[in-house]
Design an enzyme around this catalytic site. Structure first.
Site, short mmCIF file in Angstrom:
data_model
loop_
_atom_site.label_atom_id
_atom_site.label_comp_id
_atom_site.label_asym_id
_atom_site.label_seq_id
_atom_site.Cartn_x
_atom_site.Cartn_y
_atom_site.Cartn_z
N ARG A 143 0.68 -1.08 0.06
CA ARG A 143 -0.20 -0.06 0.47
C ARG A 143 0.82 1.23 -0.38
NH1 ARG A 143 0.63 2.60 4.85
NH2 ARG A 143 0.46 1.50 6.87
N ASN A 145 1.99 5.03 1.54
CA ASN A 145 2.32 5.67 2.89
C ASN A 145 3.31 7.12 2.96
OD1 ASN A 145 1.95 4.67 6.00
ND2 ASN A 145 4.66 4.92 5.61
N ASN A 176 8.75 5.97 5.16
CA ASN A 176 7.90 7.22 5.79
C ASN A 176 9.16 8.23 5.23
OD1 ASN A 176 6.01 7.36 7.35
ND2 ASN A 176 6.76 5.40 8.64
N ASP A 202 9.25 8.24 11.83
CA ASP A 202 8.60 8.68 11.38
C ASP A 202 7.59 9.70 10.39
OD1 ASP A 202 5.28 7.74 9.75
OD2 ASP A 202 5.63 6.25 12.07
#
Length: 284
Positions: free
Chosen positions: A100, A102, A148, A197
């Site tokens: 997916r 991200n 990220n 992140d």
């Protein structure tokens, strides 16, 4: 833990991510990836609205021409809100089951940089893509387990991108043709910091990083030296963005999935003591 506000709403995010300040709407957008939702906070009246999506809602970016573009599942779509209709621009990771999108950001040239990852976070099957304003999609770097970031130098000379699984923020030079230079480690997180992140630059070139598992956002100097941290009442901190007319507030997303914390998955508002930069828009 001074001056940390929790945005009032009727739900928590399973995996809150990708906060985006919209000056033209005086609103903050963000996503709940696992909850498959795009959320919107009006700064005028503090109301929150939520729009359910047909697949993982990975990120959202404003379009210069008006409206929004979003990463839904493995598709890049023009998203019309509040009608909540989608028009596909293109797709990534074709043929890779279980992956997916991200996290993504636009740069000053109006391009989008977006990563992919396995939904199970279990193998380096993800990649890093550039989506040009004409809709052409280029695979810029690989592999990634948990892609990220990214954060893009406002002058357009370099970008930072993270593999959270490696606890490392990488730096890439950006060439004139949009290709990337060699991947080089820029910041490697130490034990006790959590894992890097989502992230964003402030107006002074400092880098603010959401610390997954660290319960904080941390500022690094332009040279990559750890400067200071702001503690938050949740452990899984996922991303951060400057917002407000003066870009002097910061909104921070978090994840409630997998933890039993009263404020896991909350959206926080803090005073970072810095001003941010206006986010770039997609020109497609």
């Amino acid at each position: 833990m001074s001056d940390v506000a929790v945005i009032a709403r009727d739900r928590r995010d399973r995996l809150g991510e990708g906060p985006l300040w919209s000056a033209r709407e005086n609103a903050l957008y963000w996503v709940d990836i696992l909850g498959r939702r795009v959320n919107r906070l009006s700064l005028a009246d503090r109301s929150v609205t939520s729009f359910e999506q047909p697949a993982y809602a990975a990120w959202i970016i404003e379009r210069e021409a008006g409206g929004l573009v979003a990463g839904i599942g493995l598709d890049i779509v023009r998203l019309d809100l509040p009608a909540n209709t989608r028009e596909t621009i293109g797709s990534v990771d074709k043929g890779i089951a279980g992956n997916r999108l991200n996290d993504a950001k636009a740069d000053r040239q109006g391009r989008i940089w977006a990563g992919t990852m396995p939904a199970a976070c279990d193998k380096p099957s993800g990649a890093f893509y550039r989506i040009d304003p004409d809709g052409i999609i280029v695979r810029a770097d690989a592999p990634y387990t948990i892609a990220n970031g990214p954060a893009i130098d406002p002058e357009g000379h370099f970008l930072l991108h993270t593999d959270t699984a490696l606890a490392t923020i990488f730096r890439f030079d950006i060439h004139d043709d949009g290709s990337l230079g060699q991947r080089r480690p820029f910041i490697t997180f130490e034990r006790g910091w959590g894992n890097p992140d989502g992230m964003t630059f402030d107006a002074d070139g400092g880098l603010w990083v959401a610390c997954w598992g660290g319960g904080c956002v941390t500022r690094f100097t332009p040279e990559g030296v750890r400067d200071r941290s702001i503690a938050l009442p949740a452990s899984q901190i996922t991303s951060c963005a400057f917002a407000g007319p003066a870009l002097d507030r910061m909104f921070v997303t978090s994840a409630g999935d997998g933890v039993k914390e009263p404020l896991g998955g909350a959206l926080f508002e803090i005073d970072p003591g810095q001003r941010g930069r206006t986010p770039e828009m997609y020109r497609g």
